[in-house]
Design an enzyme around this catalytic site. Structure first.
Site, short mmCIF file in Angstrom:
data_model
loop_
_atom_site.label_atom_id
_atom_site.label_comp_id
_atom_site.label_asym_id
_atom_site.label_seq_id
_atom_site.Cartn_x
_atom_site.Cartn_y
_atom_site.Cartn_z
NE ARG A 32 40.06 68.83 47.79
CZ ARG A 32 40.07 68.18 46.76
NH1 ARG A 32 41.02 69.79 46.42
NH2 ARG A 32 39.64 67.65 46.51
N GLY A 157 44.27 69.59 37.49
CA GLY A 157 45.46 69.26 37.08
C GLY A 157 45.14 70.20 35.66
CE1 TYR A 407 -2.69 68.60 69.73
CE2 TYR A 407 -0.80 69.95 70.84
CZ TYR A 407 -1.11 68.41 70.09
OH TYR A 407 -0.22 67.32 70.69
C1 UD1 Z 1 40.10 66.37 39.51
C2 UD1 Z 1 40.69 65.47 38.34
C3 UD1 Z 1 41.81 66.76 38.31
C4 UD1 Z 1 40.30 67.76 37.34
C5 UD1 Z 1 40.02 68.28 38.77
C6 UD1 Z 1 38.09 69.44 37.83
C7 UD1 Z 1 41.27 63.22 39.03
C8 UD1 Z 1 42.60 62.63 39.74
N1 UD1 Z 1 41.77 64.81 39.19
O1 UD1 Z 1 40.84 66.42 41.08
O2 UD1 Z 1 42.44 66.73 36.79
O3 UD1 Z 1 41.27 69.03 37.40
O4 UD1 Z 1 38.87 67.17 39.02
O5 UD1 Z 1 37.70 69.22 39.10
O6 UD1 Z 1 40.75 62.87 38.62
N2 UD1 Z 1 35.25 60.30 43.03
C9 UD1 Z 1 35.00 59.47 43.27
N3 UD1 Z 1 35.60 58.46 43.54
C10 UD1 Z 1 36.93 58.32 44.18
C11 UD1 Z 1 36.86 59.44 43.98
C12 UD1 Z 1 36.74 60.61 43.93
O7 UD1 Z 1 34.09 59.29 43.10
O8 UD1 Z 1 37.45 57.63 44.80
C13 UD1 Z 1 34.15 61.26 42.62
C14 UD1 Z 1 34.40 62.67 44.08
O9 UD1 Z 1 33.13 61.99 44.77
C15 UD1 Z 1 33.90 63.89 43.15
C16 UD1 Z 1 35.08 63.81 41.67
O10 UD1 Z 1 35.51 62.30 41.83
O11 UD1 Z 1 32.42 64.58 42.58
C17 UD1 Z 1 36.25 64.24 41.09
O12 UD1 Z 1 37.15 63.72 42.97
P1 UD1 Z 1 38.31 65.16 43.63
O13 UD1 Z 1 38.16 64.26 44.64
O14 UD1 Z 1 37.38 66.20 43.77
O15 UD1 Z 1 39.29 65.36 42.31
P2 UD1 Z 1 39.91 66.69 41.86
O16 UD1 Z 1 40.70 66.86 43.39
O17 UD1 Z 1 38.92 67.65 42.20
CA CA Z 2 36.86 67.92 42.60
#
Ligand code: UD1
Ligand code: CA
Length: 484
Positions: A32, A157, A407
């Site tokens: 995003r 969430g 220089y």
């Molecule tokens: C997530 C939560 C959501 C919560 C929100 C809070 C899930 C499914 N949803 O959503 O309920 O309200 O955070 O901010 O968890 N990441 C990894 N590996 C992956 C995917 C993500 O390390 O395979 C890391 C991302 O880099 C990030 C964090 O996990 O730092 C959260 O992932 P992100 O995709 O931002 O989740 P949200 O959609 O924000």
């Molecule tokens: Ca996030």
């Protein structure tokens, strides 16, 4: 990865000291943000999102018990935060937040409890992490999640409590799967959890990818553990700002302004005057002593340290520099890696590049550029000058338009100007060259050879005066015009 370090730091399991690890999920791309830079390296308050989360984590447990889960651009992320001493776990394919913990299983299994943080939510505090852990331990829960009430919960969430007053949780529903009624819930899942490690890993395989993103959602662990009759509870923080995640440029900018405003407020509480804080950009790690005055539109960045009773006028940008007490920095100065001792005066519009050491009470004025120099106590270079690779003693006067020619096209050479020297305006000093103590250099000189102590050096073409020349020229021109 880093297997040698994956032994928990405490000696062994006892009732009073559970072994606690912290995992930080930082493997995502950050689609995003529409950026080449991985999400967790985007900066707020002057440092990467992930660096903020690591700083909070390492105040709760030692770095050897912190595991950053990295994946997208892993090498870049690792080298940006390697100095913190935390461990890294590679999630080479990013298949969701649940999958992130699946790949960290081996590293995390030796622990009793796991605190799981989001690498993209930088305002989390060590106090909140510790409170969440304590609540989890008191409740003897298998999973404890952090929540907050948000006025604008869209995108997060939502927490589904068993009943409004109960700490027990039925599940978490993601925005995309939420019903209209669930979307009205303002209590959001912050993305920070504590798990009892044995329960987490004996049930994590039950996560599925049956959701709109076809990912393993860690949030589904709440329902999975509930169905396995494990205790899942929620602890709500009153400080909702600290859970904000940075998923978009707009969220990054909002979080950055919150962090900087908090920094300004903290500095003001410590006795620093900031005229118009909304216009100042002060990084988190900057320190400033009391009675210093910061005018509007000033930036103080990186690891800068500013002394007491300084005045920093508008439009100055100071990075990684150390400023002593009582220094006046007039408008529009740029300092990068400079050191300025007490009571010096800079600007307006001075440019101090790296390795500039400005002595006590020295003056560096309008359009003066310095690089890798020492300017001694009380010395002055007030106008239109370049001083690079120079050692300048105390009580030296550098005239307007002086240039150290450091220089030769291949190498840099040093200019030495000893105490009490007077350099006349528009002089060029061709390095390597030395001007001895108390010597004078005549204005407009080009100095290519050393000048002995107390000497006068004149290095310019001698002036020729032709008496009456202009009058004669005018007379010839008048005669020629009459002839035409
Ligand atoms: C997530 C939560 C959501 C919560 C929100 C809070 C899930 C499914 N949803 O959503 O309920 O309200 O955070 O901010 O968890 N990441 C990894 N590996 C992956 C995917 C993500 O390390 O395979 C890391 C991302 O880099 C990030 C964090 O996990 O730092 C959260 O992932 P992100 O995709 O931002 O989740 P949200 O959609 O924000
Ligand atoms: Ca996030």
């Amino acid at each position: 990865m880093n297997k040698s370090r994956s032994e928990p730091s405490s000696s062994g399991p006892t009732l009073s000291t559970p072994r606690v690890a912290i995992a930080i999920m930082a493997a995502g791309k950050g689609t995003r943000l529409k950026s080449q830079l991985p999400k967790v390296l985007h900066e707020v308050g002057g440092k990467p999102l992930l660096a903020h989360v690591i700083a909070a984590a390492t105040r709760v447990v030692p770095p050897q018990d912190v595991f950053a889960i990295i994946g997208h651009e892993a090498d870049r992320v690792r080298s940006a935060v390697a100095h913190t001493g935390v461990n890294f776990v590679l999630q080479s394919e990013q298949r969701g937040t649940g999958h992130a913990l699946m790949v960290a299983r081996e590293a995390l299994s030796p622990y009793d409890h796991l605190i799981d943080l989001s690498g993209d939510a930088p305002q989390i505090t060590p106090q909140t992490i510790a409170q969440l852990l304590n609540f989890h331990l008191d409740e003897q829960a298998a999973m404890t999640l952090l929540s907050a009430d948000l006025d604008h919960p869209t995108g997060y969430g939502r927490v589904l409590r068993k009943s409004p007053r109960s700490a027990e949780v039925q599940g978490i529903v993601e925005e995309k799967s939420a019903s209209a009624a669930q979307k009205r819930i303002r209590e959001i899942n912050a993305g920070f959890y504590v798990f009892a490690v044995p329960q987490l890993f004996s049930h994590i395989e039950k996560l599925s990818t049956a959701n709109p993103h076809a990912e393993y959602y860690l949030t589904d662990m709440a329902a999975v553990l509930r169905q396995a009759r494990q205790r899942v509870v929620v602890w709500k923080t009153e400080n909702s700002a600290e859970v904000l995640g940075a998923n978009t440029r707009a969220e990054l900018s909002l979080i950055d302004s919150q962090i900087r405003m908090r920094k300004c407020q903290q500095l003001m509480a410590e006795g620093i005057a900031i005229f118009y804080p909304a216009t100042c950009v002060i990084d988190n790690d900057v320190s400033i002593a009391p009675d210093t005055i910061i005018e509007p539109f000033v930036q103080i960045l990186g690891n800068s340290r500013i002394g007491a009773s300084c005045r920093i006028r508008s439009y100055s940008v100071i990075r990684d520099s150390e400023i002593g007490d009582g220094v006046l920095i007039r408008n529009g100065c740029i300092l990068d890696g400079a050191r300025v001792e007490r009571n010096a005066i800079l600007g307006p519009y001075s440019h101090l590049r790296s390795g500039s050491n400005i002595g006590e009470g020295a003056h560096v004025g309008n359009f003066v550029e310095t690089k890798k120099i020492k300017l001694g106590k009380g010395s002055k270079a007030n106008h239109l000058t370049y001083l690079g690779d120079a050692e300048i003693g105390a009580g030296v006067n550098i005239g307007a338009g002086t240039i150290t020619c450091n220089y030769d096209g291949v190498h840099k050479h040093t200019t030495v100007i000893e105490d009490g020297v007077f350099i006349g305006s528009d002089s060029t000093l061709v390095a390597p060259v030395r001007v001895g103590k108390g010597a004078y250099v005549a204005a407009a000189s080009c100095i290519t050879e050393n000048v002995p102590e107390d000497a006068l050096a004149i290095g310019r073409a001698q002036q020729v005066v032709k008496e009456g020349w202009a009058g004669r020229k005018r007379a010839t021109r008048t005669t020629e015009m009459r002839k035409q």
